[in-house]
Design an enzyme around this catalytic site. Structure first.
Site, PDB file in Angstrom:
ATOM      1  N   LYS A 183      -4.514  -2.487 -10.340  1.00  0.00           N
ATOM      2  CA  LYS A 183      -4.579  -1.246  -9.557  1.00  0.00           C
ATOM      3  C   LYS A 183      -3.579  -1.421  -8.419  1.00  0.00           C
ATOM      4  O   LYS A 183      -3.877  -2.039  -7.409  1.00  0.00           O
ATOM      5  CB  LYS A 183      -5.992  -1.046  -9.004  1.00  0.00           C
ATOM      6  CG  LYS A 183      -6.381   0.394  -8.756  1.00  0.00           C
ATOM      7  CD  LYS A 183      -5.473   1.182  -7.829  1.00  0.00           C
ATOM      8  CE  LYS A 183      -5.737   0.912  -6.362  1.00  0.00           C
ATOM      9  NZ  LYS A 183      -4.722   1.519  -5.462  1.00  0.00           N
ATOM     10  N   GLU A 258      -6.378 -12.261  -0.056  1.00  0.00           N
ATOM     11  CA  GLU A 258      -5.188 -12.550   0.753  1.00  0.00           C
ATOM     12  C   GLU A 258      -5.049 -11.384   1.719  1.00  0.00           C
ATOM     13  O   GLU A 258      -4.716 -10.277   1.303  1.00  0.00           O
ATOM     14  CB  GLU A 258      -3.941 -12.667  -0.136  1.00  0.00           C
ATOM     15  CG  GLU A 258      -4.019 -13.731  -1.223  1.00  0.00           C
ATOM     16  CD  GLU A 258      -3.973 -15.147  -0.688  1.00  0.00           C
ATOM     17  OE1 GLU A 258      -3.874 -15.338   0.540  1.00  0.00           O
ATOM     18  OE2 GLU A 258      -4.068 -16.077  -1.501  1.00  0.00           O
ATOM     19  N   CYS A 292       3.201  -9.957   5.316  1.00  0.00           N
ATOM     20  CA  CYS A 292       1.935 -10.520   5.802  1.00  0.00           C
ATOM     21  C   CYS A 292       2.158 -11.751   6.664  1.00  0.00           C
ATOM     22  O   CYS A 292       1.440 -11.997   7.611  1.00  0.00           O
ATOM     23  CB  CYS A 292       1.023 -10.837   4.626  1.00  0.00           C
ATOM     24  SG  CYS A 292       1.771 -11.928   3.422  1.00  0.00           S
ATOM     25  N   GLU A 390      -2.479  -6.480  13.954  1.00  0.00           N
ATOM     26  CA  GLU A 390      -1.356  -6.486  13.001  1.00  0.00           C
ATOM     27  C   GLU A 390      -0.682  -5.111  13.008  1.00  0.00           C
ATOM     28  O   GLU A 390      -1.331  -4.098  12.766  1.00  0.00           O
ATOM     29  CB  GLU A 390      -1.884  -6.792  11.593  1.00  0.00           C
ATOM     30  CG  GLU A 390      -0.773  -6.906  10.577  1.00  0.00           C
ATOM     31  CD  GLU A 390      -1.285  -7.161   9.155  1.00  0.00           C
ATOM     32  OE1 GLU A 390      -2.255  -6.507   8.745  1.00  0.00           O
ATOM     33  OE2 GLU A 390      -0.686  -8.008   8.466  1.00  0.00           O
TER      34      GLU A 390
HETATM   35  P1  NAD Z   1      -4.803  -1.884   1.980  1.00  0.00           P
HETATM   36  O1  NAD Z   1      -5.931  -2.796   2.265  1.00  0.00           O
HETATM   37  O2  NAD Z   1      -4.821  -0.528   2.587  1.00  0.00           O
HETATM   38  O3  NAD Z   1      -4.658  -1.619   0.401  1.00  0.00           O
HETATM   39  C1  NAD Z   1      -4.470  -2.682  -0.505  1.00  0.00           C
HETATM   40  C2  NAD Z   1      -4.941  -2.230  -1.880  1.00  0.00           C
HETATM   41  O4  NAD Z   1      -6.352  -2.044  -1.844  1.00  0.00           O
HETATM   42  C3  NAD Z   1      -4.346  -0.904  -2.358  1.00  0.00           C
HETATM   43  O5  NAD Z   1      -4.103  -0.962  -3.743  1.00  0.00           O
HETATM   44  C4  NAD Z   1      -5.467   0.083  -2.061  1.00  0.00           C
HETATM   45  O6  NAD Z   1      -5.422   1.231  -2.877  1.00  0.00           O
HETATM   46  C5  NAD Z   1      -6.681  -0.762  -2.367  1.00  0.00           C
HETATM   47  N1  NAD Z   1      -7.931  -0.319  -1.732  1.00  0.00           N
HETATM   48  C6  NAD Z   1      -8.085   0.344  -0.564  1.00  0.00           C
HETATM   49  N2  NAD Z   1      -9.386   0.582  -0.338  1.00  0.00           N
HETATM   50  C7  NAD Z   1     -10.080   0.039  -1.361  1.00  0.00           C
HETATM   51  C8  NAD Z   1     -11.468  -0.046  -1.685  1.00  0.00           C
HETATM   52  N3  NAD Z   1     -12.404   0.479  -0.906  1.00  0.00           N
HETATM   53  N4  NAD Z   1     -11.827  -0.682  -2.830  1.00  0.00           N
HETATM   54  C9  NAD Z   1     -10.888  -1.234  -3.643  1.00  0.00           C
HETATM   55  N5  NAD Z   1      -9.556  -1.164  -3.388  1.00  0.00           N
HETATM   56  C10 NAD Z   1      -9.156  -0.546  -2.259  1.00  0.00           C
HETATM   57  O7  NAD Z   1      -3.490  -2.685   2.363  1.00  0.00           O
HETATM   58  P2  NAD Z   1      -1.992  -2.140   2.399  1.00  0.00           P
HETATM   59  O8  NAD Z   1      -1.847  -1.261   3.590  1.00  0.00           O
HETATM   60  O9  NAD Z   1      -1.640  -1.644   1.046  1.00  0.00           O
HETATM   61  O10 NAD Z   1      -1.166  -3.488   2.606  1.00  0.00           O
HETATM   62  C11 NAD Z   1      -0.870  -4.033   3.843  1.00  0.00           C
HETATM   63  C12 NAD Z   1      -1.821  -5.168   4.182  1.00  0.00           C
HETATM   64  O11 NAD Z   1      -1.754  -6.191   3.182  1.00  0.00           O
HETATM   65  C13 NAD Z   1      -1.488  -5.866   5.479  1.00  0.00           C
HETATM   66  O12 NAD Z   1      -2.665  -6.100   6.201  1.00  0.00           O
HETATM   67  C14 NAD Z   1      -0.882  -7.195   5.032  1.00  0.00           C
HETATM   68  O13 NAD Z   1      -0.952  -8.252   5.950  1.00  0.00           O
HETATM   69  C15 NAD Z   1      -1.667  -7.474   3.806  1.00  0.00           C
HETATM   70  N6  NAD Z   1      -0.961  -8.432   2.958  1.00  0.00           N
HETATM   71  C16 NAD Z   1      -1.452  -9.702   2.862  1.00  0.00           C
HETATM   72  C17 NAD Z   1      -0.787 -10.639   2.090  1.00  0.00           C
HETATM   73  C18 NAD Z   1      -1.320 -12.039   1.956  1.00  0.00           C
HETATM   74  O14 NAD Z   1      -0.933 -12.699   1.019  1.00  0.00           O
HETATM   75  N7  NAD Z   1      -2.176 -12.500   2.846  1.00  0.00           N
HETATM   76  C19 NAD Z   1       0.377 -10.286   1.402  1.00  0.00           C
HETATM   77  C20 NAD Z   1       0.854  -8.971   1.532  1.00  0.00           C
HETATM   78  C21 NAD Z   1       0.166  -8.047   2.306  1.00  0.00           C
END
Ligand code: NAD
Length: 498
Positions: A183, A258, A292, A390
């Site tokens: 997804k 992550e 990230c 962040e």
């Molecule tokens: P997000 O949490 O908004 O979304 C991530 C994914 O989760 C998307 O596919 C989204 O559709 C899905 N999602 C959202 N709500 C959900 C729910 N209730 N149930 C299941 N899935 C759901 O994050 P984003 O804005 O897409 O990405 C940015 C974030 O990701 C930043 O906080 C960044 O630090 C983090 N990130 C972490 C790493 C790591 O390895 N630690 C790597 C890249 C990004």
């Protein structure tokens, strides 16, 4: 005009379930925007529970009936190497599409496409080299480990470097014999759809890879709550991670999280000054700051503080902000107007919380689209929100410190603990500081370059569990311990009345 439209751009993005392209059962769709003019360039199928059910059923069938889980590692490895070859061969096209969808500078998107291929190659090699332990008590007992894939893995990914981050989950999940439902993030569904044809051409059987597009709270949520999905590997925001953790709890799923970061880069007075400037600029402004592991807080020893801030701001002002497809561009357009608005709100806040020394507004000539000049705030106290939260954009906070203890306490004073970067000429200080800083990954006098064998993951609000190398193999497999007594089996004889 800064929008560069790739040729043959799809105008509609579908799910891929059981080897077939399909729309949502309900027919629901959502709009997909590009970040340079924020125009809608495509629609995507908006997956609902019933679509996730179909995808999971296909993945489940491919797991129970299909050949994939029982192939010997070398056979799966060959397929994974072919995937890597195909990704490498189309890296320019992949980068072009990724850049169009995400706003990442094209040169950096190209690097990410190549890294995606490398992830597949790495896990293709690792499953063949994989060995499990055998323990022997001579003449008495032998114990060994049977390793097997777990089932249907649910992979939920974010919009920053989407293709590369998907590869990081797909490669180990498939290498170990699981089947998957991916997804991808709703802001950036374009590159995920490319996996389907790549996998088909490489020889991945139907049903092994399934893709469901959609909104997190709908498609993502249905995957998290599906009883036939025993594993969820999630990368995204800490708040989403914690919600998913709660939603998955009744099903006792394997979870890998992550999450977000607010990583410190600590620059001591004895550091190689120029190298530290280069690395701390790249560390937060590469990938548009949507990274990230960005070093988004720079802590600088007081005696070099003024010189550092001046040199840093001067260089930040010269960073080339431009159209993502232009190879000269160093910072492109932020992914989506919603995210852009969030980043701009932090810039406004920063004007009260710190001293703006570079950026803070749009670059000249780029009035439309989600552009922001690299923005540097100095003298930021640790209580500031721009120090604690962040931002995930090209914005950095610089803060002075007087000694090692203060640097450590500043570094550890946020809820996150993903990465830390330490710049010092004193080896002993570097290692001692590394062992006390609360971060899952530390780079000493080094830029963010990671050996794929090392553990990747954060502590505190930055994550739960580790991926990378054998840790990914462990996450995606069951390890069954088998014990056999080699001599006579001696049991205390219950029920004999003696
Ligand atoms: P997000 O949490 O908004 O979304 C991530 C994914 O989760 C998307 O596919 C989204 O559709 C899905 N999602 C959202 N709500 C959900 C729910 N209730 N149930 C299941 N899935 C759901 O994050 P984003 O804005 O897409 O990405 C940015 C974030 O990701 C930043 O906080 C960044 O630090 C983090 N990130 C972490 C790493 C790591 O390895 N630690 C790597 C890249 C990004």
């Amino acid at each position: 005009m800064t929008l560069h439209k790739p040729e043959n751009l799809p105008t509609h993005i579908q799910h891929f379930i059981d080897g077939k392209w399909t729309d949502s059962v309900s027919g629901k769709q959502f709009d997909v925007l590009e970040p340079v003019e924020n125009s809608v360039y495509a629609t995507a199928a908006a997956g609902q529970k019933e679509d996730v059910d179909l995808a999971v059923a296909a993945a489940r069938r491919a797991f129970t009936d299909g050949p994939w889980p029982t192939l010997v590692p070398r056979q799966r490895s060959r397929v994974l190497h072919r995937i890597a070859d195909l990704v490498e061969a189309s890296d320019a096209r992949l980068a072009e599409l990724e850049t169009f969808d995400t706003g990442l500078p094209i040169t950096q998107a190209l690097g990410q496409a190549q890294r995606a291929a490398e992830n597949f190659r790495f896990f293709a090699d690792l499953v063949v080299a994989q060995a499990d332990d055998v323990y022997k008590v001579p003449g008495k007992q032998m114990n060994y480990v049977n390793r097997s894939p777990i089932g249907v893995a649910g992979l939920i990914t974010p919009w920053n470097t989407p293709f590369m981050l998907e590869s990081w989950k797909l490669a180990p999940a498939l290498a170990t014999g699981n089947t998957v439902v991916l997804k991808p993030a709703e802001f950036t569904p374009l590159s995920a759809s490319l996996w389907a044809e790549i996998f088909r051409e490489a020889g991945v059987p139907d049903g092994v890879f399934n893709l469901v597009n959609g909104i997190g709270e709908e498609a993502g949520d249905a995957l998290v709550k599906h009883p036939d999905v025993p594993l969820i590997s999630f990368t995204g925001e800490s708040s989403t991670g914690s919600l998913i953790f709660g939603n998955a709890a009744p099903y006792l799923k394997g979870l890998s999280m992550e999450l977000g970061g607010k990583s410190p880069a600590i620059v001591f007075a004895d550091a190689d000054f120029d190298a530290a400037i280069d690395a701390t600029l790249f560390g937060v402004f590469s990938l548009n700051g949507e990274r990230c592991t960005a070093g988004s807080r720079i802590l600088v020893e007081q005696s070099i503080y003024d010189r550092f801030v001046e040199a840093y701001a001067a260089r930040a002002e010269k960073i080339v902000v431009g159209p993502p497809h232009d190879p000269r561009t160093e910072v492109g357009a932020l992914v989506h107007p919603e995210h852009y608005a969030k980043v701009l709100s932090y810039v406004e806040l920063g004007r009260q919380e710190g001293r703006l020394v570079a950026g803070g507004d749009k670059p000249e000539g780029l009035e439309h689209g989600n552009y922001l000049r690299p923005t540097v705030f100095a003298d930021v106290p640790s209580s500031a929100r721009i120090f604690q939260e962040e931002i995930f954009g090209p914005v950095v906070a610089i803060t002075p410190f007087t000694d090692d203890e203060e640097a450590l306490s500043l570094a550890n004073s946020v809820k996150y603990g993903l990465a830390a970067y330490i710049w010092t000429g004193d080896l002993r200080r570097a290692h001692n500081f590394a062992s006390r800083v609360e971060a899952g990954m530390v780079w000493l006098n080094s830029n963010n370059v990671r050996d794929l064998r090392t553990p990747f993951g954060g502590v505190k609000a930055s994550g739960l569990g580790h991926e990378g190398g054998y840790r990914s193999i462990d996450f995606y497999t069951n390890q069954q311990a088998v014990h056999i007594t080699l001599g006579e089996s001696h049991s205390v004889r219950f029920g004999t009345g003696v």
